[in-house]
Scaffold this motif. Structure first.
Motif, PDB file in Angstrom:
ATOM      1  N   LYS A 117      29.698   5.294  28.354  1.00 17.44           N
ATOM      2  CA  LYS A 117      31.088   5.760  28.362  1.00 17.44           C
ATOM      3  C   LYS A 117      31.188   7.140  29.003  1.00 17.44           C
ATOM      4  O   LYS A 117      30.436   8.041  28.668  1.00 17.44           O
ATOM      5  CB  LYS A 117      31.639   5.807  26.941  1.00 17.44           C
ATOM      6  CG  LYS A 117      31.862   4.431  26.320  1.00 17.44           C
ATOM      7  CD  LYS A 117      32.504   4.549  24.953  1.00 17.44           C
ATOM      8  CE  LYS A 117      32.772   3.178  24.356  1.00 17.44           C
ATOM      9  NZ  LYS A 117      33.406   3.271  23.008  1.00 17.44           N
ATOM     10  N   GLY A 118      32.109   7.245  29.927  1.00 18.20           N
ATOM     11  CA  GLY A 118      32.309   8.526  30.593  1.00 18.20           C
ATOM     12  C   GLY A 118      31.663   8.595  31.959  1.00 18.20           C
ATOM     13  O   GLY A 118      31.941   9.497  32.740  1.00 18.20           O
ATOM     14  N   ILE A 119      30.755   7.638  32.248  1.00 20.20           N
ATOM     15  CA  ILE A 119      30.121   7.592  33.575  1.00 20.20           C
ATOM     16  C   ILE A 119      30.196   6.139  34.048  1.00 20.20           C
ATOM     17  O   ILE A 119      29.401   5.288  33.621  1.00 20.20           O
ATOM     18  CB  ILE A 119      28.652   8.064  33.554  1.00 20.20           C
ATOM     19  CG1 ILE A 119      28.507   9.354  32.750  1.00 20.20           C
ATOM     20  CG2 ILE A 119      28.149   8.278  34.981  1.00 20.20           C
ATOM     21  CD1 ILE A 119      27.081   9.837  32.639  1.00 20.20           C
ATOM     22  N   GLY A 120      31.116   5.856  34.919  1.00 21.03           N
ATOM     23  CA  GLY A 120      31.424   4.480  35.264  1.00 21.03           C
ATOM     24  C   GLY A 120      30.349   3.707  35.998  1.00 21.03           C
ATOM     25  O   GLY A 120      30.301   2.482  35.906  1.00 21.03           O
ATOM     26  N   ASN A 121      29.476   4.391  36.722  1.00 15.41           N
ATOM     27  CA  ASN A 121      28.492   3.654  37.534  1.00 15.41           C
ATOM     28  C   ASN A 121      27.057   3.798  37.016  1.00 15.41           C
ATOM     29  O   ASN A 121      26.102   3.573  37.758  1.00 15.41           O
ATOM     30  CB  ASN A 121      28.556   4.101  38.989  1.00 15.41           C
ATOM     31  CG  ASN A 121      28.167   5.558  39.178  1.00 15.41           C
ATOM     32  OD1 ASN A 121      28.298   6.375  38.264  1.00 15.41           O
ATOM     33  ND2 ASN A 121      27.672   5.895  40.363  1.00 15.41           N
ATOM     34  N   VAL A 122      26.898   4.167  35.748  1.00 10.46           N
ATOM     35  CA  VAL A 122      25.572   4.223  35.128  1.00 10.46           C
ATOM     36  C   VAL A 122      25.480   3.120  34.077  1.00 10.46           C
ATOM     37  O   VAL A 122      26.349   3.006  33.204  1.00 10.46           O
ATOM     38  CB  VAL A 122      25.294   5.593  34.477  1.00 10.46           C
ATOM     39  CG1 VAL A 122      23.976   5.547  33.697  1.00 10.46           C
ATOM     40  CG2 VAL A 122      25.225   6.674  35.540  1.00 10.46           C
ATOM     41  N   LEU A 123      24.458   2.291  34.172  1.00  5.47           N
ATOM     42  CA  LEU A 123      24.267   1.164  33.269  1.00  5.47           C
ATOM     43  C   LEU A 123      22.927   1.280  32.556  1.00  5.47           C
ATOM     44  O   LEU A 123      21.992   1.918  33.061  1.00  5.47           O
ATOM     45  CB  LEU A 123      24.323  -0.151  34.044  1.00  5.47           C
ATOM     46  CG  LEU A 123      25.617  -0.420  34.823  1.00  5.47           C
ATOM     47  CD1 LEU A 123      25.453  -1.636  35.721  1.00  5.47           C
ATOM     48  CD2 LEU A 123      26.774  -0.621  33.862  1.00  5.47           C
ATOM     49  N   LEU A 124      22.829   0.664  31.394  1.00  2.00           N
ATOM     50  CA  LEU A 124      21.582   0.641  30.630  1.00  2.00           C
ATOM     51  C   LEU A 124      21.000  -0.769  30.682  1.00  2.00           C
ATOM     52  O   LEU A 124      21.721  -1.751  30.545  1.00  2.00           O
ATOM     53  CB  LEU A 124      21.841   1.036  29.170  1.00  2.00           C
ATOM     54  CG  LEU A 124      22.532   2.384  28.934  1.00  2.00           C
ATOM     55  CD1 LEU A 124      22.778   2.579  27.434  1.00  2.00           C
ATOM     56  CD2 LEU A 124      21.690   3.522  29.489  1.00  2.00           C
TER      57      LEU A 124
END
Length: 246
Positions: A211-218
């Protein structure tokens, strides 16, 4: 090794490598240990609430590891097929005294060993208290290596005692402790699986978004119990779906 993210508002521009080079990226997928992710790659404030809860409550959401030994065996023996557990003479492993041990055979996969040979493995379960033992010992690398060698020798003697036909036909080929997982995988407290859900705790599945960073995924085994390779593979697939969906 990725050292930090380059953040611009609600977007990651890429990653900054240890050598100072920048790698631009449309998406950044964090597939490493989540403790490392949110203490080295991203500010901790971005950690999902589910993860924060599990890291904060060490009693309800413990982690486990193992002190493991791999053996090479000259010959193939049906008596060693599968996983076998047997009582053994007392020995200290980490901070605990053990009286039982196991050996697991990998003969179900013919490519794991040369023809006419076997690979066996012993795994002594280790707790977070054991991790602290190994972490402290690791500060003196010579003492750490010596202790690993001692335990491996003691364990092999007990295997031979249980299976006398292995005398002269078995040797140790590798030994690793919980610290090995931390050293090579940045693993939280040496764990090779994710959090253990106890009876007092609620199972938590963490979304693979930040949340808060749209293009970072886990895409990590730590997002869902019990973790491990199948979970990591599924989370990687979900990350790919999110990228395709845009």
């Amino acid at each position: 090794m990725q050292k930090t993210k380059l953040l611009n508002g609600k977007k990651a521009e890429g990653i900054l490598l240890e050598n100072g080079m920048k790698a631009d990226a449309d998406y950044v997928v964090c597939a490493c240990d989540t403790d490392y992710t949110f203490h080295n790659l991203l500010p901790e404030k971005y950690m999902p609430q589910g993860l924060k809860k599990m890291y904060a409550d060490r009693e309800k959401y413990p982690v486990s590891s193992g002190f493991q030994i791999a053996y090479a065996v000259d010959g193939v023996f049906s008596e060693l097929t599968g996983t076998r557990i047997f009582p053994c003479g007392e020995m200290n492993v980490g901070s605990q005294m053990v009286r039982r041990m196991s050996i697991q055979s990998y003969d179900y996969e013919p490519d794991f060993a040369p023809e006419g040979k076997m690979i066996l493995q012993t795994n002594f379960s280790q707790t977070e208290a054991d991790y602290k033992y190994w972490e402290q010992l690791y500060k003196d690398k010579a003492a750490y290596d010596k202790r690993k060698t001692e335990i491996a020798g003691q364990a092999m003697k007990r295997v031979v005692k249980e299976y006398p036909f292995l005398e002269g036909k078995i040797r140790v080929i590798d030994v690793w402790s919980p610290m090995t997982y931390t050293k090579y995988c940045n693993s939280y407290r040496g764990a090779y699986m994710s959090f253990v859900t106890t009876r007092q705790a609620k199972s938590i599945t963490v979304p693979g978004v930040v949340k808060g960073i749209g293009n970072v995924l886990l895409a990590s085994q730590w997002l869902m119990g019990p973790g491990g390779l199948p979970t990591a593979a599924a989370m990687g697939k979900f990350a790919a779906w999110r990228i395709i969906k845009g």
